[in-house]
Design an enzyme around this catalytic site. Structure first.
Site, mmCIF file in Angstrom:
data_model
loop_
_atom_site.group_PDB
_atom_site.id
_atom_site.type_symbol
_atom_site.label_atom_id
_atom_site.label_comp_id
_atom_site.label_asym_id
_atom_site.label_seq_id
_atom_site.Cartn_x
_atom_site.Cartn_y
_atom_site.Cartn_z
ATOM 1 N N ASP A 40 -1.952 -17.735 2.928
ATOM 2 C CA ASP A 40 -3.062 -18.523 2.402
ATOM 3 C C ASP A 40 -3.528 -19.554 3.428
ATOM 4 O OD1 ASP A 40 -0.476 -19.423 1.920
ATOM 5 O OD2 ASP A 40 -1.041 -20.661 0.222
ATOM 6 N N LYS A 61 4.400 -14.594 3.119
ATOM 7 C CA LYS A 61 4.434 -15.443 1.921
ATOM 8 C C LYS A 61 5.900 -15.668 1.570
ATOM 9 C CE LYS A 61 2.088 -17.774 -1.140
ATOM 10 N NZ LYS A 61 1.394 -19.007 -0.743
ATOM 11 N N ASP A 76 -10.140 -8.247 8.043
ATOM 12 C CA ASP A 76 -11.543 -8.290 7.628
ATOM 13 C C ASP A 76 -12.108 -9.694 7.800
ATOM 14 O OD1 ASP A 76 -11.182 -5.662 6.982
ATOM 15 O OD2 ASP A 76 -11.984 -5.818 4.946
ATOM 16 N N ASP A 84 -4.577 -6.089 6.120
ATOM 17 C CA ASP A 84 -5.876 -5.559 5.714
ATOM 18 C C ASP A 84 -6.843 -6.703 5.422
ATOM 19 O OD1 ASP A 84 -7.885 -3.849 4.907
ATOM 20 O OD2 ASP A 84 -6.931 -3.278 3.024
ATOM 21 N N TYR A 130 0.806 -1.217 0.000
ATOM 22 C CA TYR A 130 0.000 0.000 0.000
ATOM 23 C C TYR A 130 0.845 1.276 0.000
ATOM 24 C CZ TYR A 130 -4.168 -2.818 0.956
ATOM 25 O OH TYR A 130 -5.197 -3.717 0.888
#
Length: 369
Positions: A227, A195, A255, A251, A140
């Site tokens: 994942d 990752k 959620d 982020d 971001y």
């Protein structure tokens, strides 16, 4: 300890003014006659951009920079975008993060009484962890600085630095030391979510995490690929205590975590730097329900409690720490004893009624303060 704390309130868009008003009322009630918070409102957001062409005025930034803390409602409206397609409403939150170096995004994921988790069999106490999201780097950080070629090619770099990774990982381990451990086994634990098996930037994150972890022998350190983490947060949320991760991954998984405890309306957040703190619920502006009086105020109220706790610890102010605890207890009692549920968490109560119940729960303690 200060005599007065200045709080910059930025109501924002959609339901933002409604939930920020609710939070200010609850904060005021919690502190009672002590009156140590001084609130002042400032404009920013998509609606302001529509009217003036400026989504984040310089005067608002200066007020936020100099305030003791910042309380935000919500930002953004559908279709209100810059020429490059990015949301104008996000200029405020993203701008504060970069200009004030708010590097630690703290998102508690907690199942409260009276709220039904979509995860079968999960009860109060089963889900109680914190996602610590690196807030200044990662993917971001590329906003506005990537490459866009003739409408054919777009590239956004993912940048992570040793300094940025080290300080967010250290923040996560220090936070774990203040908590009671994971619900499943009571062990203080920090999980590195990355990752690292694919990208060098995440391999660096994991390497530095391991280096920092060696300085915290009292806190268990572990690793999970992002994942797999999305699976683990659904199947075994009780295992987690503190999770630390890169900006975009944080982020996304925050959620997901919020969905397991009633949704974004039950998800407060804090964005912290070494000198400034910014507090809001994790939800968006929900313009479809704006003005209907049905917005869920709990996320913003709980963000207000986080603000008091942060200020109280920074300034050694027991008044603020006690008020933060009373707000959390008021939320607990409103949900557990009075069934004060808004529509998004299975109830029918409006935001004004919920706010009134919270204030009524606080009133006896506030009068004695």
């Amino acid at each position: 300890m200060k005599e007065i704390y200045d709080i910059a309130v930025v109501p924002g868009d959609g339901i933002g003014p409604e939930v920020s008003k609710a939070a200010v009322r609850v904060l005021t009630e919690a502190l009672g006659s002590t009156a140590v918070l001084r609130f002042a409102e400032y404009p920013a957001g998509a609606e302001l951009f529509q009217r003036t062409g400026d989504s984040f005025p310089a005067a608002t930034f200066e007020a936020c920079r100099s305030a003791d803390a910042i309380l935000h409602g919500a930002a953004g409206l559908p279709g209100v975008v810059h020429p490059d397609g990015t949301e104008a409403g996000l200029d405020f939150t993203l701008g504060l993060r970069s200009k004030l170096d708010l590097y630690a995004n703290v998102r508690p994921i907690k199942l409260w009484p009276g709220v039904t988790s979509p995860l079968r069999g999960r009860e109060v106490g089963d889900i109680d962890y914190v996602i610590v999201r690196e807030n200044s780097e990662g993917l971001y950080a590329a906003r506005g600085s990537g490459v866009f070629l003739r409408g054919e090619v777009a590239m956004d770099p993912l940048v992570q630095t040793r300094k940025g990774i080290e300080r967010i990982v250290r923040f996560a381990f220090e936070l774990a030391r203040t908590r009671g451990g994971a619900p499943a086994d009571g062990r203080r634990r920090v999980t590195c979510c990355d990752k690292a098996n694919v990208l060098r930037s995440y391999a660096l994150f994991r390497e530095i995490f391991s280096e920092v972890a060696r300085g915290y022998p009292d806190v268990e350190a572990e690793y999970a690929l992002v994942d797999a983490m999305t699976l683990h947060l659904v199947r075994q949320p009780s295992h987690y205590d503190v999770i630390v991760t890169e900006n975009m991954f944080g982020d996304i998984i925050s959620d997901l975590g919020a969905a397991t405890v009633g949704g974004m309306g039950m998800a407060p957040s804090a964005e912290l730097g070494d000198g400034n703190g910014f507090f809001q619920a994790s939800h968006g502006s929900a313009p479809d329900i704006s003005g209907k009086g049905i917005a869920n105020p709990y996320g913003t109220v709980l963000a207000g409690a986080m603000m008091l706790d942060w200020l109280g610890r920074r300034h050694g102010d027991r008044r603020l720490l006690d008020a933060a605890r009373r707000i959390e207890l008021a939320v607990h009692d409103a949900l557990a004893q009075r069934n004060a549920l808004s529509g998004d968490i299975g109830g029918t109560m409006g935001s004004a009624d919920i706010t009134g119940i919270l204030c009524a729960n606080l009133a006896p303690a506030a009068s004695a303060a």
